[in-house]
Design an enzyme around this catalytic site. Structure first.
Site, short mmCIF file in Angstrom:
data_model
loop_
_atom_site.label_atom_id
_atom_site.label_comp_id
_atom_site.label_asym_id
_atom_site.label_seq_id
_atom_site.Cartn_x
_atom_site.Cartn_y
_atom_site.Cartn_z
CD GLU A 162 -2.40 -1.22 2.89
OE1 GLU A 162 -2.12 -0.33 3.68
OE2 GLU A 162 -2.98 -2.20 2.89
CE LYS B 84 4.67 5.13 7.14
NZ LYS B 84 4.63 6.42 7.53
CG ASP C 119 3.84 12.33 5.40
OD1 ASP C 119 3.80 12.00 6.56
OD2 ASP C 119 4.64 13.38 4.94
CE1 TYR D 47 -5.19 -4.02 11.10
CE2 TYR D 47 -4.40 -2.35 12.27
CZ TYR D 47 -4.57 -3.73 12.02
OH TYR D 47 -4.14 -4.73 12.96
CE LYS E 72 8.72 6.45 7.33
NZ LYS E 72 9.60 7.58 7.89
CB CYS F 28 21.02 31.59 27.61
SG CYS F 28 19.21 30.74 27.04
CB CYS G 120 17.77 33.50 30.60
SG CYS G 120 19.15 32.24 30.71
CB CYS H 127 20.84 27.65 29.03
SG CYS H 127 20.23 28.82 30.38
CB CYS I 269 16.49 29.50 31.48
SG CYS I 269 16.44 29.65 29.48
S1 IVH Z 1 -0.78 0.41 8.76
C1 IVH Z 1 -0.68 -1.74 12.93
N1 IVH Z 1 -1.06 1.47 6.52
O1 IVH Z 1 2.17 5.33 9.00
C2 IVH Z 1 -0.64 -1.19 11.37
N2 IVH Z 1 -0.28 2.75 8.23
O2 IVH Z 1 4.49 4.89 10.41
C3 IVH Z 1 -0.72 0.32 11.57
N3 IVH Z 1 0.27 5.11 7.58
O3 IVH Z 1 0.67 5.14 12.46
C4 IVH Z 1 -0.76 1.10 10.44
N4 IVH Z 1 -0.22 4.86 5.49
O4 IVH Z 1 -0.58 6.63 10.59
C5 IVH Z 1 -0.80 1.77 7.73
N5 IVH Z 1 -1.21 2.24 4.27
C6 IVH Z 1 -0.90 2.66 5.54
C7 IVH Z 1 -0.58 3.51 6.11
C8 IVH Z 1 0.00 3.89 7.26
C9 IVH Z 1 0.20 5.64 6.44
C10 IVH Z 1 0.74 5.79 8.71
C11 IVH Z 1 -0.16 5.43 10.02
C12 IVH Z 1 0.78 4.59 11.01
C13 IVH Z 1 2.15 5.18 10.69
C14 IVH Z 1 3.42 4.31 10.92
#
Ligand code: IVH
Length: 668
Positions: free
Chosen positions: A113, A115, A117, A226, A312, A406, A409, A424, A430
């Site tokens: 999938e 990921k 952001d 999920y 990543k 600092c 302060c 500091c 401070c």
């Molecule tokens: S699965 C137990 N799937 O990435 C499994 N997470 O670095 C839970 N995220 O906290 C996450 N796209 O906020 C999953 N296709 C995807 C995702 C995803 C983004 C985020 C999510 C998670 C974080 C982990």
């Protein structure tokens, strides 16, 4: 028309408008003009008003309200864990080998999938209707942001079809599409306001806004990835997402099943560049073992599932100019240099600042003001400078000189032997250090003072109402009401929160004091062994290191902290306000040393106690609860459904297993 017919029409219009929303926001295939949509919406609003109908899941409710809402904290049914990260093919191969070894065959599939952001969200549906939306928070508890999430058009308020479980949870990511983000920044620029840094932070910030009508105007979107629950119709994760799509959720079309790790690599290769054509920010690929049954066999570590991993994407590197360096002072007094850059666009977001971490980094890069520098932004929030272009340096450019005192302060900075950071030393006067200590004090895991967060501390401090922790306990309602935007309700909440904090157990009070190296666990250990603040205060370093798990560094810090007269007075004041500085009778009573010296791993599900309760019982009886099995483990406290890898491990190491009953007998 009879009222019965009207009521039917309300239902019909709700369903029809929900359908149009779905076609527009989820499928991106509208089948009606905006004008017609608006007319129908107006008609529904009129009818609902006439019949006094307040359905929170009606399409009319998506516009939000400008009534300010405070967020309730909700405990997640299933902890919201994170994912472990991989940055290379090798790491993914290792992940795959681990899985293959545990499962014992290579007969499994991965769901790959994107990921997304953004900001993770948990949605709870009961009988086909959205009942709650909760942020991740600390993974255990999050904020109830249902009112705001209802305004996100692609989140179904009522589900389609009828084959969804009666009650289930679905998780995903709230994102702000690039288009919406850029438009927002154009507006901000027009009105001369500071620009937003990136879509992710903006999505997270928007989700926590108190005025849901602003949220409604911000055009957030939600991708779900999920499904969790007891009676899910499918074993496959991928298949469950296809079902969820039928129920009306926005599920990415780019999820793909892969038969082996090579297919995963091809998927990654495709999206490494293809992702720049997506309407939303992504920072990697998530690889999940598809079968839920197999997922259960693998289980979780304390932080993340063993059946999934995030790959990543490599950071994009861009050249820009270093304009100046400023310095930030944190809670511990550590001074962090920050590079101010000529704004550049990296991976879809504007970057103006980068952390330089410490003086060594500055000298290693040999940074000069006006240098052309290379900036990278990985998945992390803070971009970093990775190099300098020496060809673009003019002989007149001045080297960056680290400051000597600092910026907050004026105290002369110190740098301890062997430490990279400058500090500091003015820890009790401070401003950012005091504010940081106050924030830590009120935070959830410390005193958990309802109603006071970072912003309130900032306000109280700047207005001179509370210049330190003790002054919090002197706050009067009239003073609070004088503050801008402070309503009676919020003021009362603060005072009630402070009052309630007087019952917070000693171990958390000790943690809240903010003694360096005394985290939650160390505080617990000290309280369990020594019971009162007086006892702790009287210990020498030699006595402290005798205690299990207390090392030199911690002992030294504790002794040093208590040798400061001001700290003793601080405690005296807090005592006078009624805070707990001794272990409670209850805790003492339940305490035994029946499990002294034993380290116990808990696994599976239990009949009589929750895992948290069992953990508490182990600790109360002098034992240690540990997360993973090793040679040093004394027992595996096993419930039903213990993962096969755990079973294999205890067998191999010859570690005895005990049942819940056995355990309860041991501490009887
Ligand atoms: S699965 C137990 N799937 O990435 C499994 N997470 O670095 C839970 N995220 O906290 C996450 N796209 O906020 C999953 N296709 C995807 C995702 C995803 C983004 C985020 C999510 C998670 C974080 C982990």
């Amino acid at each position: 028309m009879s009222s019965e017919q009207d009521l039917q029409q309300i239902k019909d219009l709700q369903a029809e408008l929900a359908e149009h929303n779905y076609k527009y926001y989820v499928l991106a295939q509208p089948s009606i003009s905006d004008f017609d949509f608006d007319m129908k919406m107006k008609e529904l609003e009129r009818l609902e008003k006439q019949y006094n109908i307040n359905d929170p899941n009606s399409p009319t409710q998506r516009v939000g309200s400008d009534l300010s809402s405070d967020f309730q904290q909700v405990t997640h049914k299933y902890t919201m864990l994170s994912l472990s990260n991989a940055y290379s093919q090798d790491e993914l191969k290792d992940f795959d080998s681990r899985i293959q070894k545990i499962i014992g065959t290579n007969d499994y599939e991965y769901a790959c999938e994107l990921k997304f952001d953004g900001s993770s969200i948990s949605l709870i549906y009961e009988n086909g209707e959205l009942v709650r939306a909760v942020t991740r928070g600390d993974g255990v508890k999050g904020d109830d942001v249902t009112t705001n999430v209802r305004t996100i058009q692609s989140v179904p308020l009522k589900l389609r079809g009828n084959d969804f479980p009666e009650s289930f949870e679905i998780r995903g990511e709230i994102v702000m599409p690039f288009d919406a983000f850029n438009n927002l920044n154009v507006e901000l620029e027009k009105s001369g306001e500071p620009l937003l840094a990136n879509p992710r932070n903006t999505a997270a910030g928007t989700l926590k806004m108190k005025n849901s009508s602003i949220v409604a105007s911000r055009k957030l979107d939600a991708y779900l990835y999920y499904v969790l629950g007891e009676n899910l119709p499918e074993d496959g994760h991928y298949e469950s997402l296809q079902k969820a799509r039928e129920w009306g959720f926005k599920i990415s079309e780019h999820t793909q099943l892969c038969k082996n790790i090579d297919e995963v690599f091809s998927f990654i290769e495709k999206w490494d560049t293809e992702r720049f054509n997506l309407p939303v920010a992504t920072d990697g690929i998530v690889i999940k073992l598809n079968s839920r049954k197999l997922q259960n066999n693998l289980g979780f570590t304390a932080k993340s599932p063993r059946w999934a991993i995030a790959y990543k994407f490599k950071a994009e590197s861009v050249a820009t100019i270093l304009k100046s360096v400023s310095y930030q002072v944190g809670r511990t007094g550590a001074v962090t240099p920050v590079a101010n850059l000529e704004p550049v666009l990296i991976a879809g977001t504007i970057v103006k600042r980068a952390s330089l971490h410490n003086a060594d980094i500055i000298s290693n890069l040999d940074l000069h003001i006006d240098d052309t520098v290379f900036v990278e932004k990985g998945g992390e929030i803070i971009p970093k400078i990775t190099g300098v272009d020496p060809a673009k340096r003019h002989p007149m450019f001045q080297p960056v000189q680290f400051i000597e005192s600092c910026p907050e302060c004026g105290t002369k900075l110190i740098r301890k032997e062997g430490e990279a950071a400058h500090y500091c030393p003015n820890e009790d006067a401070c401003p950012p250090q005091i504010k940081g200590k106050m924030e830590h004090f009120v935070s959830r895991k410390a005193m958990d003072i309802d109603g006071i967060g970072q912003e309130t501390i900032e306000l109280l401090y700047n207005e001179g109402l509370a210049k330190n922790i003790t002054q919090l306990y002197q706050l009067q309602k009239a003073q609070l009401l004088n503050l801008e935007r402070m309503a009676d309700k919020s003021a009362q909440r603060i005072l009630d929160g402070l009052e309630a904090s007087k019952q917070v157990p000693f171990e958390r009070v000790l943690f809240a004091l903010g003694i360096r190296f005394v985290g939650e666990t160390v505080a617990k250990t000290l309280v369990k062994k020594l019971h009162t603040i007086e006892n702790i205060q009287q210990q020498t370093k030699e006595q402290l290191v005798e205690i299990d798990e207390i090392g030199d560094r911690i002992a030294e810090s504790v002794v040093e902290w208590f040798s400061n007269e001001e700290h003793l007075q601080f405690i005296q004041h807090l005592k006078e306000y009624g805070l707990q500085f001794a272990i409670s009778e209850d805790q003492l009573e339940g305490q035994t040393n029946k499990l002294e010296g034993l380290s116990i791993v808990i696994s599976g599900t239990f009949e009589q106690h929750s895992r948290d309760e069992l953990k508490k019982l182990i600790e109360q009886n002098g034992g240690k609860n540990v997360g993973s099995i090793s040679k040093k483990t004394s027992y595996l406290l096993a419930g039903s459904n213990v993962g096969p890898s755990k079973l294999e491990k205890v067998e191999k190491l010859g570690i005895p297993m005990i049942s819940e009953d056995d355990f309860l007998k041991m501490i009887e």
